[in-house]
Write a protein that holds these residues in place. Structure first.
Motif, PDB file in Angstrom:
ATOM      1  N   LYS A 752      38.081  50.603  47.541  1.00  0.00           N
ATOM      2  CA  LYS A 752      36.722  50.935  47.129  1.00  0.00           C
ATOM      3  C   LYS A 752      36.298  50.199  45.869  1.00  0.00           C
ATOM      4  N   ASN A 753      37.216  49.498  45.216  1.00  0.00           N
ATOM      5  CA  ASN A 753      36.868  48.679  44.052  1.00  0.00           C
ATOM      6  C   ASN A 753      36.571  47.234  44.423  1.00  0.00           C
ATOM      7  N   PRO A 755      33.828  45.759  45.385  1.00  0.00           N
ATOM      8  CA  PRO A 755      32.626  45.180  44.750  1.00  0.00           C
ATOM      9  C   PRO A 755      32.869  44.685  43.325  1.00  0.00           C
ATOM     10  N   ASP A 756      33.880  45.261  42.622  1.00  0.00           N
ATOM     11  CA  ASP A 756      34.142  44.851  41.241  1.00  0.00           C
ATOM     12  C   ASP A 756      34.700  43.449  41.143  1.00  0.00           C
ATOM     13  N   GLY A 758      33.380  40.891  42.131  1.00  0.00           N
ATOM     14  CA  GLY A 758      32.292  39.978  41.809  1.00  0.00           C
ATOM     15  C   GLY A 758      32.204  39.648  40.332  1.00  0.00           C
TER      16      GLY A 758
END
Length: 817
Positions: A752-753, A755-756, A758
């Protein structure tokens, strides 16, 4: 009227009254508007027209019950009754007996069972003496005008010969407290009743005499002040004749001219005129005149209508931001977005499509991040890019609400709050206003300054901000407020909700090198009296300073260390030892001494019971090792290394997961029951807290219980549950940077991390291999030497449940890229 014995045979309707007490033999009008009173009157009229009048203990109670009423009242006959169009009732009653209430009954109306309240005379001699004294005191009150009593009423009372009746009428017509009047009604003897009234009337006379004395003193003081005022005016007139000038009038006219030029709002202008008129009537040397003069000076120096013209050239602003700061792309983008919106609104306002007030409205920005990453300096650059004035106030340690709202002018030494002082300092009503260290506001008995900031930082309210010193609204809606904080979670939720949060993350090593070369080194060369050609510091030396001599998220200590190098170079040049100083990675130790920090590095080999985790602090990220040992003992779990409660819970969750999968991983039950599991996280002197070490703890624990080694080139972060789910965490960028510095190649993190990622620079993503996981089975498959198969082989080849097999199949290598 004689006491009616039949009133004691059945309950009597009760009409509660507020603030008054009725005494026997009196004929009085009563207005009833409440439902409880109207019901009682109707019931009395339906029966024998007898009603009980009782006073309420609390006059504010709208729907009283028996417990809200006194237990001694007055039985009355209803003589006349009139209904009004609005539903209320006016009635004339005659009180004929004191009664004591045995019991109240509350239903549709309040009823009371009563008994006679017999009142003996008491000592006849004492009663007669008290009665005479009371008549004299009442006569003194009438003649002295202490209370305004109509002459016919006073004459009627003075003609009464019955001592008890006289005391009742005096108590009714004088302004005693309700409790005192009720106590007179409840007096056990006539003598006690007269004495009680006598005490109250003595107190009334004493108060009246004191009041008259105070009035005389005040009048004398006023007369003296007026005399002094006239004398001063005569002196001023003589001085004007002698000198031919009028400084006081000049001062008032100067203030008046300034106020007219300012074009103040109507409310502010009224207050200014009022104070100006007071100043004109006062002696210029009086203390009060000095206070008013200071207030008017503050009022006239505020920028009520002064504005800076915004520079709405986006390209120029972009160039300014790039020149002043390296990196911080998100922050720069947000400022350019603000400028773009402002430019479009200004264009629409020029065409008459939008109100100018909407154009001037500014956002509330919150810069949150570790120390030294450029939060304060970027605010200066924003002011420079916009062409606005810049004001900064530090809120660290502010514990008084008056720091924000100011002090009222009634206090000696009062002054405006720091918000108004900042606006006054800026000279414009639309500056860039920096509220530094907003997360370090304190609280005390003097108030909560964070609550005072709620109005300041609310765009819907701050157009009418009232400072206690000014006492009139001042428009803050055009101010661009920027707040800074190290920990956003320390800001009260209501205050945080009013701001737009922009997070500053730690600088990576490459960014620090560029910042040092572009900004820090030239600034330190200039501050230490050097010329650029006199000192050279290689990129390798700067990189070593970053990794081995400073340990921080920002660049403050890096600049101090570069300043140390510049000073040592300046000394060598000043002493004639050399003309140019070149500092390289090899010669760095000669200038700064031994290395201060040695970051953790990748383990030398794959070990059983040793897993690599990642952690994040305000000064950056790094790795840590979780060590687990299993020894024969009484069983149980031992945790060392100054672990916080959350980390201890992660360790217990990992042990529970291992127990529930013991058969699958081939962990003997005897080991779980009779062996002690000891988990240690070095360094022991450093407190550690947080849930993100859960995956590393689980891998270390299961490795120690099964004997399967853990890979040394994998570092993990993530919170775990009892079912093996891996939950998301924070600070992923800083943790990955710390793992990169330690030489780790494989990064294991919660799915779930994703997106980080980026936020991770492209060159770092290319040099590392990332493994997002959603379940602990997948994490163990990557973490363990031989993967999950090596663990399940110890369990006799028993495979994982179908859901776990399906999950591993879905998490194919392509999905991990």
């Amino acid at each position: 009227m004689a006491l009616q014995s039949d009133i004691f045979e059945a309950p009597i309707p009760v009409c509660p009254v507020r603030g008054s007490v009725l005494y026997p033999t009196m004929v009085m009008p009563i207005d009833a508007g409440r439902a409880v009173s109207i019901r009682a009157i109707n019931a009395a009229l339906d029966r024998n027209r007898t009603i009980l009048i009782v006073s309420q203990r609390d006059r504010e109670t709208e729907e009283p019950t028996g417990s809200d009423l006194f237990t001694v009242g007055t039985a009355c006959n209803i003589l006349r009754m009139k209904r009004n169009p609005n539903g209320s009732i006016q009635m004339l009653v005659q009180a004929f007996a004191r009664v004591r209430v045995k019991r109240y009954t509350t239903g549709e109306l309040i009823e009371a069972e009563v008994e006679p309240f017999e009142v003996p005379l008491g000592n006849a001699v004492t009663l007669e003496a008290a009665f005479r004294e009371l008549k004299e005191k009442f006569s003194d009150i009438i003649e002295g005008g202490v209370r305004n009593i109509q002459p016919e009423v006073a004459q009627f009372v003075m003609n009464l010969e019955d001592a008890g009746q006289f005391a009742d009428y005096v108590a009714y017509h004088l302004d005693f407290r309700l409790e005192d009047k009720q106590a007179i009604l409840e007096a056990e003897t006539v003598e006690a009743r007269v004495r009680r009234v006598l005490v109250l009337i003595d107190t009334e006379i004493e108060l009246a005499e004191t009041q008259r004395r105070v009035q005389r003193e005040v009048k004398d003081e006023i007369d003296r002040n007026q005399r002094e005022y006239f004398l001063r005016e005569q002196i001023k007139a003589l001085q004007r004749e002698l000198s031919g000038s009028d400084d006081g009038d000049d001062e008032v006219e100067t203030f008046r001219a300034k106020l007219e030029e300012l074009e103040l709002p109507e409310e502010a202008m009224k207050e200014a005129e009022r104070e100006l008129n007071r100043l004109a009537r006062m002696h210029p040397d009086s203390a009060e005149a000095s206070v008013i003069r200071t207030y008017l000076t503050t009022l006239t120096e505020l920028p009520w209508n002064e504005r800076s013209q915004d520079r709405l050239d986006i390209e120029v602003a972009k160039q300014t931001l790039e020149e002043d700061h390296y990196g911080l792309e998100k922050i720069k983008d947000r400022i350019l977005e603000y400028l773009a919106v402002r430019k479009l609104k200004a264009d629409r306002a020029a065409r008459g499509e939008l109100d100018q007030a909407e154009v001037n409205r500014g956002p509330i920005l919150l810069f949150a991040g570790p120390p030294g990453v450029g939060k304060t300096s970027i605010a200066k650059s924003i002011a420079k890019a916009l062409g606005r004035e810049y004001v900064r106030i530090s809120l660290g340690g502010a514990r008084d609400e008056s720091d924000i709202r100011g002090h009222r002018r009634t206090y000696i030494g009062s002054m405006p709050g720091r918000i108004i002082q900042g606006i006054r300092q800026a000279g414009t009503k639309n500056p860039v206003f920096l509220l530094d260290e907003i997360d370090k506001l304190g609280m005390s008995y003097q108030g909560d300054p964070s609550s005072a900031l709620l109005e300041v930082l609310d765009p819907a309210q701050n157009s009418g901000f009232v400072d206690h010193y000014l006492g009139v609204p001042f428009d803050l809606s055009e101010v661009l407020f920027i707040a800074t904080a190290n920990y956003a979670q320390n800001i009260p939720e209501a205050l945080l909700d009013r701001m737009e949060l922009l997070e500053f993350s730690s600088y990576i090593e490459q960014e620090k090198i560029e910042i040092a070369k572009r900004y820090l080194l030239p600034r330190q060369i200039e501050e230490n009296g050097l010329k650029p050609q006199q000192i050279t510091i290689s990129d390798g030396a700067i990189a070593k300073v970053i990794t081995s001599y400073t340990r921080e998220a920002g660049v403050r200590n890096l600049e101090r260390t570069i300043g140390t190098l510049a000073r040592k170079a300046a000394r060598r040049i000043a002493e004639g030892e050399s003309k140019r100083v070149r500092i390289t990675e090899r010669s760095l130790e000669a200038f700064l001494g031994p290395e201060r920090f040695s970051p953790e590095s990748e383990g030398e080999e794959n070990l059983v019971g040793v897993a690599t985790g990642m952690y994040y602090t305000p000064v950056g990220g790094d790795i840590l090792f979780v060590e687990t040992s299993v020894t024969k003992g009484k069983g149980g779990l031992v945790l060392t290394g100054q672990l916080g409660d959350v980390m201890k819970e992660s360790a217990r969750a990992a042990l529970t997961y291992a127990r529930s999968n013991a058969e699958r991983f081939g962990i003997p039950q005897e080991v779980l029951d009779n062996y002690e599991v000891h988990i240690h996280v070095p360094a022991g002197a450093t407190p550690k807290e947080g849930p993100s070490a859960g995956v590393a703890i689980a891998a270390s624990l299961i490795s120690a219980l099964t004997g399967v080694p853990v890979r040394k080139d994998v570092a993990a972060t993530g919170e775990i549950t009892l079912r093996g789910r891996v939950l998301p965490i924070g600070g992923l960028k800083e943790k990955i940077l710390g793992a990169k510095r330690a030489g780790i190649r494989h990064i294991l993190f919660p799915e779930k991390n994703l997106p980080d990622l980026g936020d991770i620079p492209a060159h770092l993503r290319r040099s590392l291999e990332f493994h997002p996981v959603a379940h602990l089975d997948r994490a163990l498959d990557i973490f363990m030497v031989g993967g999950l198969a090596a663990l399940e082989a110890r369990g006799g080849g028993k495979s994982a449940p179908k859901k776990a097999r399906r999950r591993r199949k879905e998490e194919s290598p392509a999905a991990q890229a």
